[in-house]
Scaffold this active site. Structure first.
Site, PDB file in Angstrom:
ATOM      1  CD  GLU A  50      -2.923  -1.131   0.214  1.00  0.00           C
ATOM      2  OE1 GLU A  50      -3.052  -0.139  -0.518  1.00  0.00           O
ATOM      3  OE2 GLU A  50      -3.583  -2.181   0.061  1.00  0.00           O
ATOM      4  CG  ASN A  54      -0.521   5.518  -0.816  1.00  0.00           C
ATOM      5  OD1 ASN A  54      -1.421   5.227  -1.600  1.00  0.00           O
ATOM      6  ND2 ASN A  54      -0.715   5.606   0.485  1.00  0.00           N
ATOM      7  NE  ARG A 108      -4.853   3.133  -5.823  1.00  0.00           N
ATOM      8  CZ  ARG A 108      -4.471   1.930  -5.414  1.00  0.00           C
ATOM      9  NH1 ARG A 108      -4.488   0.912  -6.229  1.00  0.00           N
ATOM     10  NH2 ARG A 108      -4.095   1.747  -4.173  1.00  0.00           N
TER      11      ARG A 108
END
Lengths: 157, 104
Positions: A50, A54, A108
């Site tokens: 994750e 990002n 997303r």
């Protein structure tokens, strides 16, 4: 005085999403020194995935940059810093809210920070617009070798 | 991804065989949309039996296909969720929207 850690590592790679698997597998290999359970290792891999996503999608917005990961082991704890020198986050508190995303068109889900927070013990986000973002995460491994050693001592008595 | 179409039931089973992250999700998305357009199924089932890793990219992937299949008048379900996949879906509330299948 600088804090001493039992082990440390640094990883740098290009901001390509094809590196996500490389990043989480490498961190998992490092974390495996703490003898985590399969589930604890999966938690760490997911949180790393994750944070790296990002950096690539939001920090660099798919332009080329470098993603940096440092890992430290202290006792039964792993401390990870995942950072980019990308565009930064204007409002970290808003960005951390579940389902908040600036990129719904890329499908997303806005669950990245929520997943990091629930899979790790502690998540801290520092960000400066146009300078970059650094995510610091910690997780204690509950099933570490120390308890196993204690168990074998108990058994030998 | 492996796909199988059952003509009598107009059922399309899409079995994901990769780890699911932002990188692989793009490829799975393209392949899934192609198969859905090709067969125009009444029901699509995503089979997660072989998925050893999934991050939040999986949420967007499934939600996006859910919307697409809905527009075409079909239904979407998920099947064979491993513990870690289930945890990610539950966290997002996805399973309140998309049923777990007993079709496969």
């Amino acid at each position: 005085m600088k804090e001493q850690f039992e082990n440390e590592m640094k990883l740098e790679f290009k901001s390509k999403s094809s590196n996500e698997a490389f990043a989480r597998i490498t961190v998992a290999a490092f974390a495996s020194q703490l003898d985590p359970t399969i589930e604890e290792l999966a938690d760490i891999k997911t949180a790393v995935s994750e944070a790296v996503t990002n950096c690539i999608i939001h920090g660099y917005e798919n332009t080329t940059g470098i993603v940096k990961i440092t890992g430290k082991l202290q006792g039964n704890k792993i401390i990870l810093e995942i950072s980019d020198n990308g565009k930064g986050i204007e409002n970290v508190e808003v960005a951390k809210e579940p389902l908040y995303t600036t990129k719904p068109n890329l499908e997303r889900s806005g669950m990245g920070f929520t997943i990091m927070e629930s899979f790790m013990d502690k998540v801290d986000v520092e960000s400066i617009v146009d300078i970059g973002t650094k995510v610091t995460m910690e997780k204690s491994i509950k099933s570490n070798n120390v308890s196993l050693e204690n168990k074998s001592e108990e058994l030998s008595i | 991804m492996e796909s199988k179409f059952f003509d009598e039931d107009k059922l399309l089973v899409l079995k994901i065989v990769d780890e699911v992250d932002e990188y692989t999700a793009q490829k799975i998305r393209r392949e899934a949309d192609y198969e859905i357009k090709r067969y125009m199924p009444r029901k699509v089932v995503f089979d997660f039996d072989s998925v050893t890793f999934m991050d939040s990219a999986g949420i967007g992937l499934v939600l996006g296909r859910y919307k697409f299949v809905n527009i075409l008048g079909g239904k979407l379900e998920v099947a064979n969720l491993t513990q870690s996949v289930k945890r990610i879906f539950e966290m997002s509330g996805l399973l309140r929207l998309i049923p777990i299948s007993n079709a496969i």
